[in-house]
Design a protein around this motif. Structure first.
Motif, PDB file in Angstrom:
ATOM      1  N   ASP A 123       0.852  -1.187   0.000  1.00 48.89           N
ATOM      2  CA  ASP A 123       0.000   0.000   0.000  1.00 48.89           C
ATOM      3  C   ASP A 123       0.886   1.236   0.000  1.00 48.89           C
ATOM      4  O   ASP A 123       1.203   1.806   1.030  1.00 48.89           O
ATOM      5  N   MET A 124       1.272   1.642  -1.188  1.00 53.86           N
ATOM      6  CA  MET A 124       2.226   2.726  -1.334  1.00 53.86           C
ATOM      7  C   MET A 124       1.711   4.047  -0.785  1.00 53.86           C
ATOM      8  O   MET A 124       2.489   4.908  -0.363  1.00 53.86           O
ATOM      9  N   MET A 125       0.395   4.246  -0.769  1.00 53.12           N
ATOM     10  CA  MET A 125      -0.154   5.499  -0.266  1.00 53.12           C
ATOM     11  C   MET A 125       0.113   5.684   1.225  1.00 53.12           C
ATOM     12  O   MET A 125       0.041   6.790   1.735  1.00 53.12           O
ATOM     13  N   ALA A 126       0.457   4.593   1.915  1.00 54.73           N
ATOM     14  CA  ALA A 126       0.769   4.670   3.345  1.00 54.73           C
ATOM     15  C   ALA A 126       2.263   4.850   3.593  1.00 54.73           C
ATOM     16  O   ALA A 126       2.694   4.923   4.745  1.00 54.73           O
ATOM     17  N   TRP A 127       3.056   4.935   2.522  1.00 53.37           N
ATOM     18  CA  TRP A 127       4.500   5.072   2.695  1.00 53.37           C
ATOM     19  C   TRP A 127       4.860   6.449   3.242  1.00 53.37           C
ATOM     20  O   TRP A 127       4.399   7.476   2.741  1.00 53.37           O
ATOM     21  N   THR A 128       5.734   6.460   4.229  1.00 48.33           N
ATOM     22  CA  THR A 128       6.269   7.717   4.747  1.00 48.33           C
ATOM     23  C   THR A 128       7.440   8.168   3.862  1.00 48.33           C
ATOM     24  O   THR A 128       7.879   7.443   2.965  1.00 48.33           O
TER      25      THR A 128
END
Length: 200
Positions: A123-128
């Protein structure tokens, strides 16, 4: 009921964001049955969140204004200007960071700070910001990864912001235009990464 000016006078408030925070807190008290997930995130969490989205340089001003989850959820362009966020890219970064918080119901634990072998890591959208830097190391661009500190680049910005592309990323990484092969290498990996996210 006190108006804004009366509230400032009675309580000696000089910071408009302190007034806004107080009004939001009072509204939450008046209607305690209304869902208020953003109210669970305090100022200390928001300051850590600035690290997560790659904007630690604003910690001091956010701390001075006591920005918490409720204020973050209702942040305006005027509020950002008051917080001395002048970069357009940083505006986009904060906007997309707030968008992904809303999509995850202000869950304080959903962000991915490290690479893992689990399904969740996809889930790349959750990557910091730190997780994006790890990805750069994975695609053999380790020497440029530190340039993302303070850039405002995080997963939600990469996926949700239509103005963001590999050319902008290359500029933020300080990869000179003369290194066309390196820029092409970044573009291929960036397209592969973001393309996969958009298709899922």
């Amino acid at each position: 009921k006190l108006g804004g000016a009366e509230l400032d006078s009675k309580l000696g408030l000089k910071n408009p964001l302190h007034r806004k925070k107080l009004i939001l807190a009072m509204q939450a008290k008046i209607d305690p049955k209304r869902p208020d997930p953003a109210g669970n995130l305090d100022c200390a969490w928001v300051v850590r969140w600035l690290d997560d989205i790659g904007l630690p340089q604003y910690k001091e001003t956010f701390l001075e204004c006591r920005i918490d989850g409720r204020l973050l959820n209702l942040m305006t362009v005027d509020d950002l200007s008051y917080l001395r966020v002048s970069s357009l890219l940083h505006h986009y970064s904060i906007r997309r960071g707030i968008q992904i918080l809303r999509q995850n119901n202000f869950d304080s634990e959903f962000l991915k700070r490290r690479a893992t072998c689990t399904e969740d890591d996809r889930d790349m959208m959750a990557w910091t910001n730190h997780r994006v830097m790890e990805w750069l190391r994975q695609v053999d661009l380790a020497e440029y990864a530190p340039n993302l500190r303070g850039s405002g680049v995080h997963g939600a910005l990469l996926v949700l912001e239509p103005r963001f592309n590999s050319e902008l990323l290359a500029s933020l990484l300080s990869i000179p235009p003369s290194k066309s092969l390196l820029r092409r290498h970044l573009n291929l990996h960036f397209s592969d990464l973001v393309g996969k996210e958009v298709m899922t």
